[in-house]
Structure formats: structure tokens, C-alpha cells
Write a protein that holds these residues in place. Structure first.
Motif, short mmCIF file in Angstrom:
data_model
loop_
_atom_site.label_atom_id
_atom_site.label_comp_id
_atom_site.label_asym_id
_atom_site.label_seq_id
_atom_site.Cartn_x
_atom_site.Cartn_y
_atom_site.Cartn_z
N SER A 1 -0.42 -0.17 -0.87
CA SER A 1 -1.02 0.78 0.04
C SER A 1 -0.28 2.11 0.02
O SER A 1 0.95 2.14 0.05
CB SER A 1 -1.01 0.18 1.44
OG SER A 1 -1.15 1.19 2.38
N ARG A 2 -1.02 3.18 -0.07
CA ARG A 2 -0.41 4.50 -0.12
C ARG A 2 -0.68 5.27 1.18
O ARG A 2 -1.07 6.42 1.15
CB ARG A 2 -0.94 5.29 -1.31
CG ARG A 2 -0.49 4.74 -2.64
CD ARG A 2 -1.01 5.54 -3.79
NE ARG A 2 -2.45 5.41 -3.96
CZ ARG A 2 -3.29 6.39 -3.77
NH1 ARG A 2 -2.86 7.57 -3.39
NH2 ARG A 2 -4.59 6.21 -3.94
N SER A 3 -0.50 4.61 2.28
CA SER A 3 -0.77 5.28 3.54
C SER A 3 0.52 5.41 4.35
O SER A 3 1.53 4.79 4.03
CB SER A 3 -1.79 4.50 4.33
OG SER A 3 -1.26 3.24 4.65
N SER B 1 1.32 4.21 7.04
CA SER B 1 1.79 2.97 7.64
C SER B 1 2.63 2.15 6.66
O SER B 1 3.37 1.27 7.07
CB SER B 1 0.60 2.14 8.12
OG SER B 1 -0.25 1.90 7.03
N ASN C 1 -3.12 -3.48 -0.42
CA ASN C 1 -4.54 -3.60 -0.08
C ASN C 1 -5.22 -4.46 -1.14
O ASN C 1 -4.99 -4.25 -2.33
CB ASN C 1 -5.21 -2.23 -0.07
CG ASN C 1 -4.76 -1.42 1.12
OD1 ASN C 1 -4.37 -1.97 2.14
ND2 ASN C 1 -4.80 -0.12 0.97
N ASN D 1 2.10 10.10 -0.09
CA ASN D 1 1.16 9.66 -1.10
C ASN D 1 1.86 9.12 -2.35
O ASN D 1 1.41 8.18 -2.96
CB ASN D 1 0.24 10.83 -1.46
CG ASN D 1 -1.06 10.36 -2.03
OD1 ASN D 1 -1.45 9.21 -1.84
ND2 ASN D 1 -1.72 11.24 -2.74
#
Lengths: 387, 708
Positions: A57-59, A61, A79, A285
Motif C-alpha cells: 500500500s502506498r498510502s 496509513s 492491498n 508515495n
């Protein structure tokens, strides 16, 4: 696609004279991980299972600030991307397409821009009127997904971002076999290439004492024209606003390999603060590349919110903070890497109390060369910067 | 105004005396009673004879209704022959024969030659006819337009002579005038002598039933009545035609066999699907709630003197001695009061007391509903839908008259317009007098609205003002192709088949309580689209049946039902009952549609994924694709399977409750191709309807044995 494909496949048969591409060990490694990716699909399908991918996941969070390393690291969150999920089916297909595109590039020993990749893969899906990618913004995040999924760098996938940074200074290097002296690059400077790994760009000799990174081209030109780098014996770089990854990678290499301290001269606005943050800690990112890009020792030289009074600027060169600016500034103040730094809290609060932002170009109102002749030398002499 | 005053004034003023207008005396000379027949001869539109097309239909309708009533009353399984023959341009001879009980000699002239003469007006019991106007009015219309008398043949038994009459109605006196046999009619002897006589005089009479099987000896028609009327009319097909009426009659009367020989010589037969007659409705006494003040006074006068209590219990239904006592108490009268000596005020008090007393609803064995099962089968035979449901409401009461509402609904399937054959279309175009293509499509095919007609026209590429009558064969072919290709289910509005006491109502749809109830319902709640104040749209056919001892028609032509609040309420409840079931089906259908869409999304990307993967590691693209396809089908199959189990299989229809029929569309299409039914050749009413096999040669050229 069908037509395209056959053309591609038949191409080597038509021109057997073409020498086979020599693959580097890195290329072989990337190819094998690509094959693993594809093999997963075949395996799942053969066992009548629904194939899926695990995309890190590149968020926000899934990133955390590593206090000891002083940069942003990506967490372990992943994800699941499933082929048989209505909202993910298309991006699954696109991920596979990007994979096959990278494979083609590596095998042919060629590189392309992310835009080139978009054109390479864009076609109408057979039987329907839908395009594989509607526009480039569809394709770019997928390329990043493939990077993180394969744990491979963009360069290793033979894809590069468009370059927009420039460099000048007492540094000689070899770029793809060509010797380059960065002190003799005229007014335009040396365009930082999109791949700056040692295989492509090899440092040969450097006599500089430090690196001064400025935000954008116009300021950089001022410094170059005034030959600031010659007088202060430094390397002068810019990244055209938010520095692309090649510029950041280069700054990282200059700092870690040549031991040069990095000073940043950016606008006094939330955007400028964020650029500094990205150079220093890495971006959310691209958190997975922080260790190769972040320069935790980079210093923020200016512009400071106190500069309005310190440099006796007039109200006419100020720009009023917009609502989004204020929101963004508060957000930045809360980032864990700024949160405990009193000097930074004071700086951001200063801008908020000023109610305006200042661009580096504002200093021109004092004198055209005020920034190179007075402002920067004064800061350097006083070692006046934020960390 | 006193006339003499006026003349005196004129004299006093010395002016020239005005010409005398009428005096009371001179006017009295002109005042006379108007006979019913004269009234209706002038106002024939009230009876449904307003144009030649309708006249033809109304005549057939009145005769068929009478025949069915007679047969059912006599307990005979009805078989009816309808024969329309063109004698001149715009002139038709209509013969309708039944196998009913026949009519005794002296009643024949009155029944067919006197308006307002009948057995059904005064009794409270469900029947098709109720007024005693219809058939005599048809005869009168025929006489007025062609001058030909009505011919009646009636046979009551095999052994007794058959009566043959030629009758005209004397409109001045509303009395019959017998033309043949010197005013006494003719008696045709039974057996062979009679057969010869019939043959010799060219009297039309079907003497034998169609043989039940090939080569079997045909059975004699033992009794029955045939009425022949020649009139000015116009024959057409499509909506509001005789074909349409007979077809709809067959739906609501599954126990009837209809033979129809149309003016073009085509024989259509609608076979019965059951030999079971509808339950015989019992005659009931009036219910106190339905009696008005004036009627009550007449009833007191008409009956022999009894005690008030006795009067109430004997002349009304649902009034027990206890209820009678309550009424008397409320009216402040003695239960022993002499019923003939009651004053007007007393009658008023009794009337008020009746309204205030709680009396149970009238018994409902006076009504014979069609029943949900027969409704569904009937509808299924005519409408090629995919989902059928029906609901029969419990009986209810308006103005003291029991009534019952039945609703059946069909959803889906191709419309008539899409199933019409090329040759049938050519014929329809030839017969139509529509000036534009749009008009032709809307008037000829049910369920084709303005929007759909416009789309067909655009698809076929015809001009808005092009006349279909001038179409060349190639153009008709183009139109035919367009009609098949245009998706009519969007923008198609619900087709409502209205019935009152098993008689289809074909005109004045807008004025009818049934239409009002359908339009006032919120069909959106059941997954249909509907714009405000109009019928819902979609491939829907709704059949609504009102059965009552007295159907409140808005006019004597019996075309629309009056909107009593009690009737509207029952209609609403009935519509809601079928609506709920439709809603369940629509939701399941939607789910399947979504599942299919989901599958199509996956299938779209599978090819790309397989190709990309085979590009990367060189696996066989087609094999991988096949594997992925299998996974995709498994992933999306779940909902399909559920629907198959719960929905399509008629045996297990969980969630729907009773009385639902779901037809497998793939099966249906295959059968349709086999049967290839056009609008003029409606689905048979007999045989094995579910698999769509025609039980009769619907367009067979075999002529009935008219002469024997």
C-alpha cells in the motif's frame, strides 16, 4: 493488440541480423521477478483459483517515520488486487499489461518514459470499445504499483520519469560513457538524466564543499549567471518545483558518496516546506525508495518567515495565504518529523501569523542579485538554517 | 306562461298582434310518450352502435354474451359458432349460433324484437347481460341500416320442431313484427324432414359438432339458437376488432369452444381447455345496504301485508329476525307493525335504521370468479410472457351489491409487433385505413406507443407523412425487419385487458375505474417505470376482472366501469397483490442482470490478462484463457444457479407464494419459432399450452358445415 502483438513477435524473425541484447545481472533479476508475477496467475488459473496480487500500500496509513533513520519508511500493509473483483478487475489487467511492457523493454535493452510506456500499452480491448488506459494518469500509478510489487526500481524496469532538473558545479562525471565536466556547461547547466545510478552516471572528481538546491529554474539561473557556485565552490541544483526522483536520487548520492552537505533554498510557503520534507525524509508515495533518496541531513536555508522583516521587504511582494495553504501548513506542522521541532513549529506559525507567503523571487525587489550576493552568503556565513 | 295574457297585452297596446305561438292545448296535442326503441334508434351510440366498426363488434358481442349466459344457466358446456360474411361493400351478415337450451316459441319474438325485455334485469345474480337491450338493439340497427329482418332459429330438443322466425322491430311501439309464416313463424319438423326443409330454404344452421377425432361420426347439435343479422358495418383487425374480442373472451371463458369464420373465409377455432363449467351463481335477495329510499317504499307496496319483521327477513338477504328486531328498535317501530300500513316517515326511519345497523356482508355465492389458475393459463396462452401471476380478491360489496376483483399479470416476452409474420403484416397494411405509419403501428399493435412507433419508423427510414397503404413489397419487408429489430420493451406501456363478468371491455379505457386504479397505483415500488398519471411502461399485460351481480357500467353500451370507492379500493388491493409478486421477480431478474454484467466485465479483461501473462512467461495463451474463463464462470455462476433453483423451476417458487408461472424464455423462443403465431392467429386455448404446441390449425381452411 492482436495485430501489434504479431508484428512484435515476427520482428526478430524478419531481422535475424540484429545482435542479441546483452542482459545485465540486474535485468535478469528483474525478469525473473516478472516471471514470478506471471507464474502466479498461471498457477492460480490451473487450480481454478481466482488470481490476485499483493500490492504494497502506498498510502499515508502505510508509512511511518523512522526516528533513528530519520526518514519515512513504508509499512508492511498490502492491498489485495483481485482479477475477479468488479472494482479491481481493470487495474489488475493494467498491472499485468505494465508487467509485459517492462519485460519487452528489458529484453530489447531499451528504456522509455512513463509516457512512452502509456503509449506502448494503450490499445482498444478486443470486442469492446474500451481502452486499456484512458490517459496517462491511469498508467502512472500502475507503474508505481509494479515497482513496489516487484520491489524493483523504476530504472530496473527500464522506465524513467521525464527529467526536469539541472545541475552545475565543480564536478566531473561519466554519463553513459561520455565524460562531462559540470563546471563547463554554459548557461543551461547539465540536465540531470532520469537514471542516475552508478552504471549510467559515475562520479569521477568533485571539489565542491556543499550542494545548494534551489526550488526552480528561474532562481537557479540567477545563481548560475552570477557564478555563485564558482565563488562559493558548491554544486547548484534545481528540481523544477517538487524534485523528481532522479534529482532526489542524485542529491542522495552527492550527500552519501561525496559527503557533501545539502542546503535548500525554497519558497516560504507550505509547498516549499513540503519540498524540503520530501528531500529530507522521502515522500509518502515513494516511501519504499526513501532509503535511496532521502537526505536526512539536508538543511532548510530559506526563505524564512522572518525574512520579510529581516530583509525589509515591502507588502507588495507578498502573496496572501489561501485557505488551502493554511490547511496544508497545519497538516505539515503535524507531520511527525516536524511535530517536535520547535524551530519548525515557530517557522510555520510565523508564516501563519504573517498571513502571506514569499517566493524566492521576491528578493529581486531589493536588487537583482540580492539573493546571490547578500542573502545566501549571509545565511551560509551565519550557518543560519533550519534542520 | 299564461298565453291569453300576452294577446291581451298586445291588443291593449294597439300594436299589430303577434303571431300566436303555441298554446297549452296545441302543445298537448303534440305531447306523446316516446317508445324505448325510438329513443335508442336515435341514440344508438349509447348502445355501442356509433360507427360501422363498432356496430359489427357490438352485434357479435351481444349475441355471444347471450349465448354464453344461456348455456351456463342451462348447464351446457358452450360451443359457439360465429360467422361473418360480406354481402356487399360495407355490409355484413352476422350469424351466431350456440348449443344452448333454445328458446320456447312464444318468447322468441319478444327477446329479439323488443327492447328492454329480458330475464336478467330484476334478479341479483352474476351474468353477462343485464339489461335486455343488446341483441334486440343489434337487430334494430341491422333493420335500420339494411332493411333486412333478424332471422332466428331455435331448437329446444331433438324431437320437437325447430322454430324459425324472421322478425322486425316496430320502433314506434317497441313490439316485434313477425314476417314469415303469415306472422306466426315457421316450425321446422325434427329429423330428416327438417333437414330437407332447412336445405331447401337456405336456412343457416350448424347441425353437427366437429368430429372429436379424425373419422369419428360427428355428433348432432341437439339444441341451440342461431341469430342472423345483416347490417352495415366495417370489418377490421387489430385493436377493438372481432378477432380481439373473441380472443379475449376465450381467455376469460376457458370452458368455451369458439368457431369463428371471418369475412375472408378464414376459420379460427378457440378450443376449450376445461369442460368444467363455472360454479353456478345463486340468485340472491337485495342486501339492505344497497336499497335506496324509493325502492324501499315500492317494496312495501308490492308485497302482501305481513309484520314488519317478517317483511325485512323475507325480502332482504342477511337479515335474521334478530337483525330485523334491531332495525325496528332503531326505527322506533314495532316488529309487528303492518308492512302495508307504514307511512312515508316510517319508511324513512327504517331506511335510516338500516344504515345505522350492523348487517353482515351479502353472501357471495352469487358470483363465480374465474379463479387464479385459470386466469394464469388463460393469459399465458395469449401473452408470450416470461412471468405470470394472478390474484383473486375475496368478495366485497358496493351499494349492497356483492362484487369480486381478479387480477392477472404477465411480464416480458416479445410483443405482437415483433412476432407478426411478413404476410400477416402485408394483410394488415392492406386492411388498415391509417394515414401515417405511426398511426398504423399504434392502432394495430397492442403495446406500441407513440415512442415505439417513432423508433420503428426511424429504424426503417420512412418519412413521417408516408402512407402505409402505398408501401411497396420491398418497403413492407423493410418495415417488418425494423419491427423485429427495435427493442420495444422500453417505452412500451402496460396493456390492460378489462373484463366485467367475463366479458371483455374494449372501448372507453380512459373512463374506466380499472384504468383509473392502475394509473393511480405506484408501480415504481415494484421495479417498473411509470410517469405520473399514466400507465406503467414495460412489456406488461394486465388482466382485470370485475365479477358482480350488477356491474355498474357508465353507459348502456357496457364499455367502462363506474368508479365506486369500494370498487377502486378492491382494485387497488388486487393490483398490489400481483405487484408484490412482480416486484420479487423483478428484483431477482435485476440480480441476474447484474451478475451477467459482472461476468461481462471480467470476460472483457480476461483476454488482455492472458495475453500479458503469456507475453511475460511464454505460457499458452489459449489454455490460460480457458482456465481463467472457467474461474470467471464459477465466480459469477452463484447467483445464476440460485435463480435457476428458485425462480425458473415452477416446482419450487419460494418467496412468491401461490399462483405464479415462470416460463423459461429460451424454451419459449424455440416453440414460438415452431408455431409462428401472428396477431390474427392467436395462441390456441386448448391442448398443451405450456410448450406452445398449437392444438388447432389456427388458420385451417376447413369450412364448417353450415348447411345440412
Amino acid at each position: 493488440m492482436a495485430k501489434k502483438k504479431t508484428r512484435k513477435k515476427s520482428a526478430p524473425e524478419k531481422k535475424p541480423a540484429k545482435p542479441p541484447v546483452k542482459l545485465t545481472p540486474q535485468d535478469r533479476k528483474t525478469l525473473s521477478s516478472l516471471k514470478n508475477l506471471a507464474g502466479g496467475v498461471v498457477k492460480a488459473a490451473a487450480r481454478s483459483r481466482a488470481p490476485h496480487l499483493e500490492v504494497p500500500s502506498r498510502s499515508l496509513s502505510n508509512v511511518r517515520y523512522n526516528k533513528s533513520k530519520r526518514f519515512i519508511e513504508m509499512g508492511s500493509g498490502k492491498n489485495r488486487r483481485e482479477l475477479f473483483n468488479l472494482s479491481q478487475a481493470k487495474s489488475y489487467m493494467q498491472t499485468m499489461l505494465v508487467g509485459s511492457g517492462c519485460k519487452t523493454l528489458i529484453e530489447q535493452g531499451k528504456t522509455t518514459s512513463i509516457r512512452g510506456m502509456y503509449y506502448l500499452l494503450k490499445h482498444t480491448i478486443e470486442g469492446v470499445k474500451e481502452e486499456t488506459f484512458d490517459d496517462q494518469s491511469d498508467c502512472d500509478p500502475i507503474i508505481e504499483d509494479v515497482e513496489v510489487t516487484l520491489n524493483a526500481l523504476r530504472e530496473e524496469l527500464h522506465v524513467y520519469a521525464s527529467n526536469r532538473g539541472a545541475m552545475v558545479g565543480p564536478l566531473s562525471l561519466t554519463d553513459s560513457g561520455d565524460d562531462i565536466d559540470c563546471s563547463r556547461m554554459g548557461s543551461g547547466g547539465y540536465n540531470i538524466p532520469s537514471i542516475v545510478e552508478d552504471e549510467v552516471l559515475h562520479f569521477r572528481k568533485c571539489t565542491a564543499d556543499f550542494v545548494l538546491h534551489v526550488e526552480k529554474d528561474t532562481v537557479w539561473r540567477r545563481f548560475n549567471e552570477d557564478k555563485f557556485w564558482r565563488e562559493h565552490n558548491c554544486i547548484l541544483t534545481h528540481g523544477g518545483g517538487q524534485p523528481p526522483r532522479d534529482v532526489r536520487r542524485l542529491l542522495h548520492r552527492l550527500h552519501s558518496e561525496l559527503d557533501l552537505p545539502i542546503y535548500c533554498l525554497l519558497d516560504n510557503d507550505p509547498w516549499g516546506y513540503y519540498i524540503y520534507s520530501v528531500i529530507k525524509q522521502g515522500s509518502i508515495n515513494l516511501a519504499y525508495e526513501s532509503k535511496r533518496m532521502a537526505v536526512p541531513d539536508a538543511k532548510f536555508m530559506g526563505l524564512r518567515s522572518i525574512d520579510y522583516e529581516r530583509c525589509e521587504l515591502t507588502p507588495s511582494v507578498t502573496i496572501k495565504l489561501s485557505d488551502t495553504d493554511i490547511k496544508r501548513a497545519k497538516q505539515i506542522a503535524n507531520y511527525p518529523w516536524f511535530a517536535h521541532k520547535k524551530a519548525w513549529q515557530k517557522e510555520i506559525n510565523g508564516m501563519l501569523t504573517n498571513g502571506f507567503k514569499l517566493e524566492v523571487e521576491a528578493l529581486i525587489s531589493k536588487d537583482i542579485s540580492y539573493v546571490t550576493e547578500q542573502y545566501a552568503p549571509a545565511r551560509l556565513a551565519a550557518e543560519d538554517w533550519l534542520d | 306562461m299564461p298565453a291569453p295574457n300576452a294577446t291581451m297585452d298586445a291588443a291593449a297596446n294597439g300594436k299589430k298582434p303577434r303571431r300566436r305561438r303555441e298554446t297549452a292545448q296545441s302543445m298537448a296535442a303534440k305531447q306523446q310518450s316516446i317508445s324505448v326503441s325510438e329513443f335508442f334508434a336515435k341514440n344508438r351510440h349509447l348502445l355501442g352502435f356509433d360507427n360501422p366498426r363498432k356496430a359489427l363488434l357490438t352485434t357479435v358481442k351481444e349475441a355471444v354474451d347471450n349465448s354464453l349466459d344461456a348455456c351456463e344457466e342451462a348447464g351446457i358446456v358452450p360451443e359457439i359458432w360465429v360467422h361473418i360474411e360480406s354481402t356487399k361493400k360495407n355490409r355484413y351478415k352476422i350469424g351466431i349460433q350456440d348449443n344452448g337450451p333454445g328458446i320456447v316459441k312464444k318468447q322468441i319474438p319478444l327477446i329479439f324484437g323488443k327492447l328492454l325485455y329480458g330475464s336478467k334485469f330484476h334478479r341479483l345474480r352474476m351474468s353477462r347481460g343485464q339489461q335486455g337491450i343488446g341483441i334486440s338493439a343489434a337487430g334494430m340497427y341491422g333493420m335500420l341500416t339494411t332493411g333486412k329482418p333478424v332471422k332466428i332459429i331455435s331448437k329446444t330438443s331433438v324431437r320437437k320442431p325447430t322454430h324459425y322466425y324472421e322478425i322486425q322491430i316496430d320502433t314506434k311501439t317497441n313490439t316485434p313484427e313477425i314476417l314469415n309464416g303469415k306472422g306466426n313463424g315457421v316450425d321446422i319438423p325434427p329429423n330428416d324432414a327438417g333437414r330437407k326443409y332447412i336445405l331447401k330454404h337456405g336456412i343457416e344452421w350448424v347441425a353437427e359438432y366437429e368430429p372429436e377425432s379424425e373419422g369419428a361420426k360427428p355428433k348432432d347439435v341437439r339444441s341451440g339458437t342461431r341469430v342472423t343479422i345483416e347490417l352495415e358495418g366495417k370489418h377490421h383487425r387489430g385493436r377493438g376488432s372481432v378477432d380481439d374480442y373473441l380472443e379475449q373472451t376465450a381467455i376469460s371463458n376457458p370452458h368455451v369452444t369458439l368457431h369463428y369464420l371471418d369475412p375472408d373465409g378464414n376459420q379460427h377455432t378457440y378450443h376449450r381447455s376445461t369442460r368444467e363449467l363455472p360454479k353456478e351463481p345463486k340468485e340472491i335477495k337485495p342486501h339492505p345496504y344497497g336499497v335506496e329510499m324509493g325502492r324501499l317504499i315500492t317494496m312495501f307496496k308490492d308485497q302482501p301485508a305481513t309484520s314488519l319483521s317478517q317483511f325485512l327477513t323475507t325480502s332482504f338477504s342477511r337479515v335474521s329476525p334478530a337483525v330485523a328486531r334491531k332495525i325496528c328498535e332503531a326505527a322506533n317501530l314495532s316488529t309487528r307493525a303492518n308492512s302495508r300500513k307504514l307511512k312515508r316517515e316510517d319508511a324513512d326511519a327504517i331506511y335510516q335504521a338500516i344504515q345505522a345497523t350492523k348487517i353482515s356482508a351479502p353472501s357471495t355465492d352469487c358470483i363465480a370468479p374465474i379463479g387464479e389458475e385459470l386466469l394464469i393459463t388463460g393469459l399465458h396462452q395469449v401473452v408470450p410472457g416470461e412471468f405470470f401471476t394472478a390474484a383473486t380478491r375475496p368478495p366485497s360489496v358496493y351499494r349492497g351489491n356483492p362484487f369480486q376483483i381478479e387480477v392477472a399479470l404477465a411480464y416480458g416476452g416479445a410483443t405482437q409487433a415483433q412476432k407478426v409474420t411478413l404476410s400477416a403484416l402485408q394483410q394488415l397494411i392492406q386492411e388498415s385505413d391509417a394515414r401515417t405509419l405511426r398511426q398504423f403501428l399504434m392502432n394495430t399493435f397492442d403495446g406500441v406507443g407513440a415512442d415505439a412507433a417513432e423508433r420503428i419508423r426511424n429504424e426503417a427510414g420512412f418519412g413521417a407523412r408516408q402512407s402505409p397503404a402505398k408501401f411497396k413489397n420491398s418497403e413492407i419487408e423493410r418495415l417488418h425487419a425494423a419491427m423485429r429489430n427495435v427493442n420495444l420493451s422500453e417505452g412500451q406501456s402496460m396493456q390492460v385487458l378489462r373484463y366485467a363478468n367475463r366479458v371483455p371491455l374494449q372501448f372507453k379505457q380512459r373512463d374506466c375505474a380499472i384504468t383509473e386504479a392502475v394509473m393511480n397505483m405506484n408501480w415504481r415500488a415494484y421495479g417498473l417505470s411509470q410517469s405520473r398519471g399514466s400507465l406503467p411502461s414495460g412489456p406488461l399485460t394486465l388482466m382485470v376482472h370485475l365479477a358482480s351481480v350488477w356491474v355498474p357500467f357508465t353507459s348502456e353500451s357496457k364499455e367502462a366501469i363506474a368508479a365506486y370507492p369500494e370498487i377502486l379500493k378492491e382494485l387497488r388491493l388486487g393490483l398490489q397483490a400481483v405487484g408484490r409478486k412482480l416486484g420479487i421477480y423483478m428484483r431477482r431478474r435485476k440480480k441476474v442482470k447484474q451478475e451477467n454484467e459482472r461476468r461481462s466485465v471480467f470476460l472483457r479483461y480476461l483476454g488482455e490478462v492472458a495475453r500479458a501473462v503469456s507475453d511475460i512467461n511464454g505460457t499458452d495463451r489459449d489454455e490460460l484463457y480457458a482456465n481463467l474463463l472457467r474461474v470467471a464462470e464459477r465466480k459469477t455462476a452463484e447467483a445464476d444457479v440460485k435463480f435457476d433453483d428458485r425462480g425458473r423451476k415452477v416446482a419450487d417458487q419460494s418467496g412468491f407464494g401461490k399462483h405464479v408461472l415462470i416460463v423459461d424464455q429460451e424454451q419459449q423462443t424455440a416453440d414460438d419459432a415452431e408455431a409462428d403465431l401472428g396477431p390474427t392467429n392467436p395462441a390456441p386455448v386448448n391442448g398443451k399450452p405450456i410448450n406452445g404446441k398449437p392444438a388447432v390449425d389456427a388458420n385451417g381452411q376447413q369450412q364448417p358445415k353450415l348447411f345440412d
